[in-house]
Design a protein around this motif. Structure first.
Motif, PDB file in Angstrom:
ATOM      1  N   MET A 409      -8.817 -35.671  21.349  1.00 56.21           N
ATOM      2  CA  MET A 409      -8.392 -34.350  20.888  1.00 56.21           C
ATOM      3  C   MET A 409      -7.352 -34.517  19.797  1.00 56.21           C
ATOM      4  SD  MET A 409      -7.977 -32.527  24.649  1.00 56.21           S
ATOM      5  CE  MET A 409      -7.475 -30.948  23.979  1.00 56.21           C
ATOM      6  N   CYS A 410      -7.432 -33.685  18.775  1.00 56.60           N
ATOM      7  CA  CYS A 410      -6.437 -33.706  17.703  1.00 56.60           C
ATOM      8  C   CYS A 410      -6.404 -32.347  17.029  1.00 56.60           C
ATOM      9  CB  CYS A 410      -6.744 -34.818  16.695  1.00 56.60           C
ATOM     10  SG  CYS A 410      -8.389 -34.737  15.975  1.00 56.60           S
ATOM     11  N   ALA A 411      -5.324 -32.093  16.287  1.00 59.24           N
ATOM     12  CA  ALA A 411      -5.125 -30.811  15.639  1.00 59.24           C
ATOM     13  C   ALA A 411      -6.040 -30.663  14.433  1.00 59.24           C
ATOM     14  CB  ALA A 411      -3.673 -30.659  15.216  1.00 59.24           C
ATOM     15  N   ALA A 412      -6.552 -29.451  14.251  1.00 58.74           N
ATOM     16  CA  ALA A 412      -7.310 -29.114  13.047  1.00 58.74           C
ATOM     17  C   ALA A 412      -6.347 -28.517  12.024  1.00 58.74           C
ATOM     18  CB  ALA A 412      -8.425 -28.132  13.378  1.00 58.74           C
ATOM     19  N   ARG A 413      -6.538 -28.875  10.760  1.00 58.20           N
ATOM     20  CA  ARG A 413      -5.558 -28.475   9.753  1.00 58.20           C
ATOM     21  C   ARG A 413      -5.518 -26.965   9.538  1.00 58.20           C
ATOM     22  NH1 ARG A 413      -2.987 -32.073   7.025  1.00 58.20           N
ATOM     23  NH2 ARG A 413      -2.556 -30.595   5.337  1.00 58.20           N
ATOM     24  N   ASP A 414      -6.655 -26.298   9.663  1.00 65.92           N
ATOM     25  CA  ASP A 414      -6.677 -24.855   9.414  1.00 65.92           C
ATOM     26  C   ASP A 414      -6.719 -24.051  10.701  1.00 65.92           C
ATOM     27  OD1 ASP A 414      -9.151 -25.643  10.144  1.00 65.92           O
ATOM     28  OD2 ASP A 414     -10.240 -24.598   8.552  1.00 65.92           O
ATOM     29  N   GLY A 415      -6.226 -24.601  11.789  1.00 68.03           N
ATOM     30  CA  GLY A 415      -6.099 -23.879  13.043  1.00 68.03           C
ATOM     31  C   GLY A 415      -6.950 -24.434  14.146  1.00 68.03           C
ATOM     32  N   GLY A 416      -6.482 -24.336  15.378  1.00 71.99           N
ATOM     33  CA  GLY A 416      -7.207 -24.843  16.514  1.00 71.99           C
ATOM     34  C   GLY A 416      -7.132 -26.354  16.622  1.00 71.99           C
ATOM     35  N   ILE A 417      -8.085 -26.913  17.373  1.00 74.67           N
ATOM     36  CA  ILE A 417      -8.115 -28.359  17.596  1.00 74.67           C
ATOM     37  C   ILE A 417      -9.535 -28.868  17.486  1.00 74.67           C
ATOM     38  CG2 ILE A 417      -6.085 -28.264  19.137  1.00 74.67           C
ATOM     39  CD1 ILE A 417      -8.169 -28.720  21.468  1.00 74.67           C
ATOM     40  N   TRP A 418      -9.652 -30.180  17.366  1.00 73.08           N
ATOM     41  CA  TRP A 418     -10.924 -30.881  17.436  1.00 73.08           C
ATOM     42  C   TRP A 418     -11.023 -31.588  18.785  1.00 73.08           C
ATOM     43  CZ3 TRP A 418     -14.508 -30.128  13.811  1.00 73.08           C
ATOM     44  CH2 TRP A 418     -14.114 -29.754  12.517  1.00 73.08           C
ATOM     45  N   ILE A 419     -12.229 -31.519  19.381  1.00 67.92           N
ATOM     46  CA  ILE A 419     -12.555 -32.316  20.562  1.00 67.92           C
ATOM     47  C   ILE A 419     -13.777 -33.147  20.196  1.00 67.92           C
ATOM     48  CG2 ILE A 419     -13.258 -32.317  22.980  1.00 67.92           C
ATOM     49  CD1 ILE A 419     -11.841 -29.679  23.336  1.00 67.92           C
ATOM     50  N   VAL A 420     -13.592 -34.468  20.160  1.00 67.46           N
ATOM     51  CA  VAL A 420     -14.664 -35.374  19.754  1.00 67.46           C
ATOM     52  C   VAL A 420     -15.217 -36.050  20.991  1.00 67.46           C
ATOM     53  CG1 VAL A 420     -15.287 -37.339  18.320  1.00 67.46           C
ATOM     54  CG2 VAL A 420     -13.536 -35.727  17.539  1.00 67.46           C
ATOM     55  N   GLN A 421     -16.534 -35.872  21.226  1.00 64.75           N
ATOM     56  CA  GLN A 421     -17.235 -36.514  22.323  1.00 64.75           C
ATOM     57  C   GLN A 421     -18.435 -37.276  21.766  1.00 64.75           C
ATOM     58  OE1 GLN A 421     -17.678 -32.613  24.460  1.00 64.75           O
ATOM     59  NE2 GLN A 421     -16.891 -33.817  26.212  1.00 64.75           N
ATOM     60  N   ARG A 422     -19.079 -38.046  22.643  1.00 65.00           N
ATOM     61  CA  ARG A 422     -20.264 -38.767  22.186  1.00 65.00           C
ATOM     62  C   ARG A 422     -21.353 -37.805  21.730  1.00 65.00           C
ATOM     63  NH1 ARG A 422     -19.289 -41.518  27.120  1.00 65.00           N
ATOM     64  NH2 ARG A 422     -18.471 -43.633  26.855  1.00 65.00           N
ATOM     65  N   ALA A 423     -21.586 -36.776  22.557  1.00 61.64           N
ATOM     66  CA  ALA A 423     -22.745 -35.902  22.302  1.00 61.64           C
ATOM     67  C   ALA A 423     -22.456 -34.793  21.297  1.00 61.64           C
ATOM     68  CB  ALA A 423     -23.240 -35.302  23.614  1.00 61.64           C
ATOM     69  N   ARG A 424     -21.227 -34.364  21.212  1.00 59.35           N
ATOM     70  CA  ARG A 424     -20.930 -33.260  20.307  1.00 59.35           C
ATOM     71  C   ARG A 424     -19.470 -33.284  19.910  1.00 59.35           C
ATOM     72  NH1 ARG A 424     -20.717 -27.889  24.234  1.00 59.35           N
ATOM     73  NH2 ARG A 424     -19.397 -28.801  25.868  1.00 59.35           N
ATOM     74  N   THR A 425     -19.204 -32.575  18.829  1.00 60.95           N
ATOM     75  CA  THR A 425     -17.842 -32.380  18.336  1.00 60.95           C
ATOM     76  C   THR A 425     -17.548 -30.893  18.394  1.00 60.95           C
ATOM     77  OG1 THR A 425     -18.006 -34.292  16.875  1.00 60.95           O
ATOM     78  CG2 THR A 425     -16.267 -32.675  16.402  1.00 60.95           C
ATOM     79  N   LEU A 426     -16.416 -30.531  19.027  1.00 55.50           N
ATOM     80  CA  LEU A 426     -16.063 -29.122  19.213  1.00 55.50           C
ATOM     81  C   LEU A 426     -14.864 -28.761  18.358  1.00 55.50           C
ATOM     82  CD1 LEU A 426     -16.368 -28.862  23.105  1.00 55.50           C
ATOM     83  CD2 LEU A 426     -18.054 -28.176  21.407  1.00 55.50           C
TER      84      LEU A 426
END
Length: 1015
Positions: A409-426
């Motif tokens: 998990m990490c911060a998104a520059r224009d708001g919210g966050i990123w969740i990186v998984q094997r099957a998908r990125t949220l």
């Protein structure tokens, strides 16, 4: 480019990481606390500490009070006081213990005295000057359970039984006033002094089901019964605003407001099931704490602000949660804001915790938790495949269920966050989640970060770095392809910092900078201006491409950090395995520039509510973050916890310092202020206390004993000072203390004591020793003088015998031969005719021979010993022979009682006097010559004149080629005497000859007593 600073990085392979993750899970599972260690709902903000019988607490505590010094006093099977560390039993003075029962009630008066009520008809006592003092209550009741002090200083006491025994101590006189003041029937269950000077009394009736509330107004003659409904066993207390509350079997509610009027119908806090006897106490935040005598305790936050008809939450805490016992008897608010609970088997403390473990986020010891902070101040936490959103000022709430455990998990520059998984990125923004493609080739994610160009960088375990932009996923090439990423973060400039197996890579736009050859590390974190790393050697800062290190040799707590976060408030929080430290960011910057400067930190650990400080080092990604409301969140083995700086109120109260006791030789003096210790005392132990009960384990001390310690002794948390090999004298012991926040009480406490000397250490004995030493020295001196005098007399006797032999030889040979010749010449002369020419010559020769014979006889007489009284006559003869001018006045005086002098000493003294008189006659031109002979403990001869004086140099050493003074000094030295020749202040010269009496005078036979008297 190559950087010269050493930047650490882990060196773990895939198998090693798998083992580490397994170990992390095992450690986390092992560290999961039992249910008794987890705070139940409503108590998350409190740190609970307990002291059971195994920790030395009394077995059964029924009443508590805190005195002015800060001691916590406990009534149980005996009277105890507690300083936060140890329990000290306080008994009656020796010889009175059998007369008094167990303590049943406690109260501290406004003057600071502790009042103690006792059972077994023992009455009341006060603790004063280290001992219990009986207050001589006449005909005391079976027990005194309740005590309070009126605002006029009156002491009220009640038994708590059905005897109407309300006692009053006023003007030094006890009175039984229950019947006289019209006190209603029933047993007194509560006594409270009203703010207006009155007295509130709560009673229970004989039936045990009903009760009453009565009030004695100031200067009133009778109690007034209030109409409020009261059930059995009622207890009463004042809230912080002065309103009276009552707690009984019905529940807890306000009875009288702060103005003394009946309270309107307000919130009723229902009584818990199986309640036996309720008591109530308010904390500083208007929270209500209640004991039950049966089912633990309850806590109602903000009870005084509850609206009418509301259903306030009452949170329960019992033995199942870690309370020492469900049988709870009293709650007490101490001077520092802590709540203390007295129970059947010990003592419990509740205080505001610095760290709050968030109950809404569960622990996941096997897979670990992940965290990311969004730009809007929201915080996202993942645990057990659930993502929780923590909005500023809000509690966590679940927003998303995940399919996989492995993620970053990490911060998104224009708001919210990123969740990186094997099957998908949220892409998650509050309650919304947008899905896109997952990792291009699978793998285990370690971390992610989005740079200022919008590229999402992902670190994969054992694989090259990858990133995603508008065109899709990309795999690093060139130098980046060789980097084995272990951690990744955004730099303050919007670039990317990647920590590899043995290097640190910075990606600023299209520029790539690598620093190689780095050791293992446990943390890569972004600060306000810098990037930080931590390893076994300390903390490293990267600023403007330059590295600086704070060495763990000086700051060991900076090694092996797990996380670092810097806040807008100017604080830096550092998470380690053993605790969390807070330092001022400005101080941290300063110590990086000047490593010799100091760095103050505040340490938070289990004493501050931390159930776990950090996740295991095997869990990567962000471990701490600052939320938009200022709270600092961090992940640990039990879930997520936070610090709220707005609620981290420091403890400004300097701890009272008390000297508890001085012990020596099996005797103890409690609460000493000034002591006289027995003679011969050499070793002492002084125990002291710093009465800060928030975190007593952190109270630090310094002490000194004037005249023994050169300066302050830093005792740390030690509470005993020991001294040995002390001698007699006056001493002053001083001790100061600091509380858990480092606030010092620099006045501290002082103990003056004196160790009286033994007889062998006393001044009379020392005087006797000095006298004996002087006597021994005098005996040695006398023996030496006798020995010297004997030797001198022996030599003088030898001289005298030799002179006598010479005198005999002269008389028997030379003089007799000359005499015989003279007779023969006389016969010849007689035969010559008168006119014979040679007859006249022969006659003159005979006359000369007779003159020689006369002189020879004089010389023979001189060779024989002179008489012992010839000194004055000898000096008279010298004066006459010298032929002084008639105008010169020569006097002889004698002082003291004349004693028989040794004849040979007389001769030497006469010779010295003769030389002196000759010099006066020849050189002085004096008109007055004084001669003084002194007889006493020593013999002295003084000759003075008023002539022209003598040159001081000549007087000291004599004149070259002249031997008069030298001869006199030689004669004096031969007699062990002292000869002084000096000019007089006005004019003239003085000669003083001093001889020891043992040499100057004839030796007399004396007895032992006479010799001792002469010493």
């Amino acid at each position: 480019m190559t950087w010269r600073a050493i930047v650490p990085g882990p060196n773990l392979g895939l198998c090693q990481r798998a083992l580490l993750l397994g170990a992390a899970a095992a450690v986390s599972l092992a560290a999961t606390p039992s249910p008794a260690q987890v705070s139940p709902p409503g108590f998350e903000r409190f740190k609970h500490s307990r002291w059971g019988t195994d920790e030395g607490a009394p077995n059964g505590i029924f009443a508590m009070a805190q005195d002015a010094d800060g001691f916590l006093w406990l009534a149980g099977d005996a009277l105890y006081r507690f300083d936060g560390i140890s329990f000290e039993r306080i008994d009656w003075p020796a010889g009175t213990a059998d007369k008094y029962g167990d303590p049943t009630g406690l109260m501290v008066s406004r003057s600071g005295l502790l009042w103690v009520g006792f059972g077994d008809r023992s009455g009341v006592a006060v603790y004063r000057s280290g001992r219990l003092v009986d207050m001589h209550m006449p005909d005391p009741p079976a027990a005194i359970a309740l005590l309070t002090e009126g605002f006029d200083g009156t002491i009220w006491a009640a038994s708590g039984r059905f005897d109407k025994q309300l006692r009053r101590l006023r003007n030094g006189r006890w009175e039984s006033v229950g019947a006289a003041l019209g006190l209603p029937d029933g047993a007194i269950m509560g006594l409270v002094a009203a703010p207006d000077g009155g007295l509130w009394v709560a009673l229970t009736h004989q039936d045990g089901a009903t009760g009453a509330l009565a009030y004695l107004a100031p200067d009133a003659r009778r109690f007034r019964v209030l109409p409020q409904r009261v059930s059995g066993r009622p207890r009463i207390a004042l809230d912080p605003g002065g309103a009276l509350w009552i707690s009984d079997m019905i529940g807890t509610r306000m009875a009288v407001d702060s103005h003394g009027k009946a309270a309107p119908v307000g919130a009723l806090i229902p009584a818990p099931p199986n309640l036996r006897t309720p008591t109530l106490t308010f904390d500083r935040h208007n929270g209500l704490w209640s004991t039950t005598s049966s089912v633990g305790i309850s806590y109602v936050p903000g009870a005084t602000r509850l609206a009418a008809g509301s259903a306030p939450p009452a949170y329960a805490f019992g033995a199942v949660n870690g309370l020492t016992s469900d049988f709870t008897y009293q709650a007490l608010l101490d001077r520092e804001g802590s709540i203390w609970i007295a129970t059947e088997t010990g003592l419990d403390q509740f205080r505001r915790a610095a760290a709050v473990q968030e109950a809404g986020i569960p622990a996941d010891p096997a897979q670990g938790l992940a965290m990311a902070a969004a730009n809007d101040g929201s915080l996202y936490v993942q645990s057990r495949k659930t993502v929780f959103l923590i909005a500023p000022g809000d509690v966590p709430r679940p927003i998303l269920k995940l399919r996989e455990d492995d993620l970053s998990m990490c911060a998104a520059r224009d708001g919210g966050i990123w969740i990186v998984q094997r099957a998908r990125t949220l892409r998650v923004r509050h309650d919304r989640a947008e899905a896109s493609s997952g990792l291009p080739a699978g793998g285990t994610t370690i971390g992610c970060a989005e740079d200022r160009l919008g590229r999402l960088w992902v670190a994969l375990l054992g694989q090259p770095l990858i990133w995603r932009d508008g065109r899709g996923w990309h795999t690093a090439t060139g130098m980046l392809a060789r980097q084995q990423a272990r951690a990744v973060t955004v730099t303050p400039t919007g670039g990317i910092a990647v920590f590899g197996s043995a290097d640190l890579t910075r990606i600023e736009g299209n520029r790539v900078m690598i620093r190689t050859g780095l050791p293992s590390a446990t943390m890569l974190a972004r600060g306000g201006r810098d990037v930080f790393l931590s390893d076994s050697r300390g903390l490293v800062r990267l600023r403007d491409g330059h590295f600086k290190r704070l060495d763990s040799a000086r700051f060991p707590w900076l090694a092996w950090l797990r996380s670092l976060v810097q806040t807008p408030r100017g604080d830096t929080w550092l998470v380690a395995r053993t605790g969390i430290s807070r330092v001022a960011t400005a101080d941290l910057d300063r110590v990086f520039e000047d490593p010799q400067s100091s760095l103050h930190r505040t340490l938070f650990n289990s004493q501050d509510g931390l159930v776990s400080a950090a996740q295991h080092a095997g869990f990567t990604g962000t471990q701490s973050a600052v939320a938009g409301d200022g709270r600092i969140w961090f992940l640990n083995r039990q879930g997520a916890a936070y610090f709220d700086p707005a609620r981290l109120a420091p403890n400004p109260l300097a701890p009272p310092v008390s000297i508890r006791a001085l012990a020596s030789g099996g005797t103890m003096w409690r609460d000493p202020r000034q002591l006289d210790l027995p003679p011969g005392t050499r070793a002492i132990d002084i125990t002291y206390a710093g009465l800060s009960l928030v975190v007593p384990q952190r109270v630090k001390f310094r002490y000194r004993l004037a005249g023994v310690d050169e300066g302050w002794v830093d005792a740390g948390t030690r509470r005993t000072a020991s001294y040995a090999n002390l001698g007699p004298g006056r001493f002053r012991f001083q001790v100061i203390a600091a509380n858990d926040e480092g606030v010092w009480n620099r006045t501290g406490a002082t103990l003056d004591f004196e160790i009286r000397p033994t007889f062998l250490q006393s001044w009379p004995f020392k005087a006797l020793c000095a006298a004996a030493a002087i006597g021994l020295l005098w005996l040695a001196y006398s023996a030496r003088m006798r020995f010297v005098a004997a030797r001198i007399r022996l030599r003088m006797a030898e001289r005298f015998e030799e002179r006598e032999r010479i005198a005999r030889e002269l008389h028997d040979t030379l003089l007799q031969a000359i005499q015989a010749l003279t007779w023969r010449f006389q016969l010849v002369l007689d035969d010559l005719p008168p006119k014979q020419p040679g007859r006249a010559t022969l006659l003159r020769a005979i006359d000369s021979a007779e003159h020689v014979i006369a002189e020879g006889r004089d010389r023979v007489r001189d060779l024989r010993a002179p008489s012992d009284n010839e000194l004055e006559r000898g000096i008279d003869a010298l004066i006459a022979r010298q032929g002084f001018d008639p105008a010169v006045a020569v006097t002889i005086t004698t002082a003291g009682t004349p004693r028989a002098m040794d004849p040979l000493v007389v001769e030497d003294v006469t010779r010295i006097a003769g030389e002196a008189l000759f010099n006066i006659w020849r050189h002085a031109r004096a008109s007055v010559v004084g001669i003084e002979i002194r007889h006493g403990a020593t013999f002295a001869l003084r000759i003075a004149d008023n002539g022209i004086g003598i040159d001081p140099e000549h007087a000291a050493g004599g004149r070259a080629g002249h031997f008069g003074l030298a001869g006199m000094r030689e004669r004096a030295a031969k007699l062990r005497g002292d000869l002084v020749v000096r000019p007089l202040p006005d004019r003239g010269t003085e000669l003083v000859l001093t001889l020891p009496a043992a040499i100057a005078y004839k030796e007399k036979r004396r007895g032992v007593l006479a010799r001792l008297r002469s010493l």
